[in-house]
Design a protein around this motif. Structure first.
Motif, PDB file in Angstrom:
ATOM      1  N   LYS A  42      41.898  38.392  26.742  1.00 51.08           N
ATOM      2  CA  LYS A  42      41.456  37.930  28.058  1.00 51.08           C
ATOM      3  C   LYS A  42      42.566  38.088  29.083  1.00 51.08           C
ATOM      4  O   LYS A  42      42.315  38.465  30.217  1.00 51.08           O
ATOM      5  N   LYS A  43      43.803  37.790  28.668  1.00 52.17           N
ATOM      6  CA  LYS A  43      44.929  37.920  29.597  1.00 52.17           C
ATOM      7  C   LYS A  43      45.157  39.383  29.966  1.00 52.17           C
ATOM      8  O   LYS A  43      45.399  39.701  31.131  1.00 52.17           O
ATOM      9  N   VAL A  44      45.073  40.267  28.975  1.00 58.10           N
ATOM     10  CA  VAL A  44      45.250  41.695  29.244  1.00 58.10           C
ATOM     11  C   VAL A  44      44.141  42.186  30.165  1.00 58.10           C
ATOM     12  O   VAL A  44      44.392  42.925  31.116  1.00 58.10           O
ATOM     13  N   GLY A  49      42.267  43.979  35.321  1.00 60.21           N
ATOM     14  CA  GLY A  49      41.327  43.771  36.421  1.00 60.21           C
ATOM     15  C   GLY A  49      42.041  43.609  37.749  1.00 60.21           C
ATOM     16  O   GLY A  49      41.601  44.137  38.772  1.00 60.21           O
ATOM     17  N   LEU A  50      43.149  42.890  37.736  1.00 58.38           N
ATOM     18  CA  LEU A  50      43.935  42.737  38.967  1.00 58.38           C
ATOM     19  C   LEU A  50      44.536  44.069  39.403  1.00 58.38           C
ATOM     20  O   LEU A  50      44.603  44.356  40.604  1.00 58.38           O
ATOM     21  N   CYS A  51      44.950  44.884  38.444  1.00 60.53           N
ATOM     22  CA  CYS A  51      45.466  46.213  38.783  1.00 60.53           C
ATOM     23  C   CYS A  51      44.359  47.080  39.376  1.00 60.53           C
ATOM     24  O   CYS A  51      44.580  47.808  40.343  1.00 60.53           O
ATOM     25  N   MET A 104      30.288  38.942  35.993  1.00 60.05           N
ATOM     26  CA  MET A 104      29.390  39.202  34.870  1.00 60.05           C
ATOM     27  C   MET A 104      30.061  38.879  33.545  1.00 60.05           C
ATOM     28  O   MET A 104      29.440  38.319  32.643  1.00 60.05           O
ATOM     29  N   ILE A 105      31.323  39.222  33.425  1.00 60.49           N
ATOM     30  CA  ILE A 105      32.060  38.924  32.194  1.00 60.49           C
ATOM     31  C   ILE A 105      32.137  37.420  31.978  1.00 60.49           C
ATOM     32  O   ILE A 105      31.946  36.934  30.863  1.00 60.49           O
TER      33      ILE A 105
END
Length: 126
Positions: A42-44, A49-51, A104-105
């Motif tokens: 989840k952290k990755v 996602g931020l990138c 959605m995730i």
């Protein structure tokens, strides 16, 4: 710094972000079959996602000012302005898509957690 060095740094920056976008979309597909990743995953996924969002925001920033400079400076050709506008539109759509995909995730993750809790209640009552 020379102008060529700045352009090269920007190209490397964009390539790194584009790779992160591709990896983000690949990793986000694991949620489509309703599996919850471990906390590390989840952290990755969040960082990727931020990138991906950063890449789209960077494109929005660059193309907005490029369009503005071309129009105000009267040096831009119609085709150059058109290409910048197309990139700008796709960057805006990409940013909205990343935000929508994140939502959605979250919904799929909540659904899977709720289903697992209901299954655990059914098993423990036997």
């Amino acid at each position: 710094m020379a102008v060529g060095d700045i352009v090269l740094i920007r190209i490397y920056y964009l390539l790194m972000l584009m790779i992160a976008v591709v990896i983000y979309h690949y990793k986000s597909y694991t949620y489509y079959d309703e599996k919850v990743l471990k906390s590390f995953g989840k952290k990755v996924l969040l960082v990727l996602g931020l990138c991906a969002l950063g890449f789209n925001l960077y494109l929005i920033y660059e193309t907005f000012f490029s369009i503005f400079d071309r129009i105000i400076g009267s040096y831009g050709s119609f085709s150059g302005i058109f290409i910048d506008c197309v990139i700008f539109i796709f960057a805006v759509l990409g940013a909205f898509e990343i935000i929508q995909l994140h939502g959605m995730i979250k919904r799929v993750e909540e659904k899977v957690l709720l289903t697992n809790e209901i299954d655990d209640i059914g098993i423990s009552s036997l």
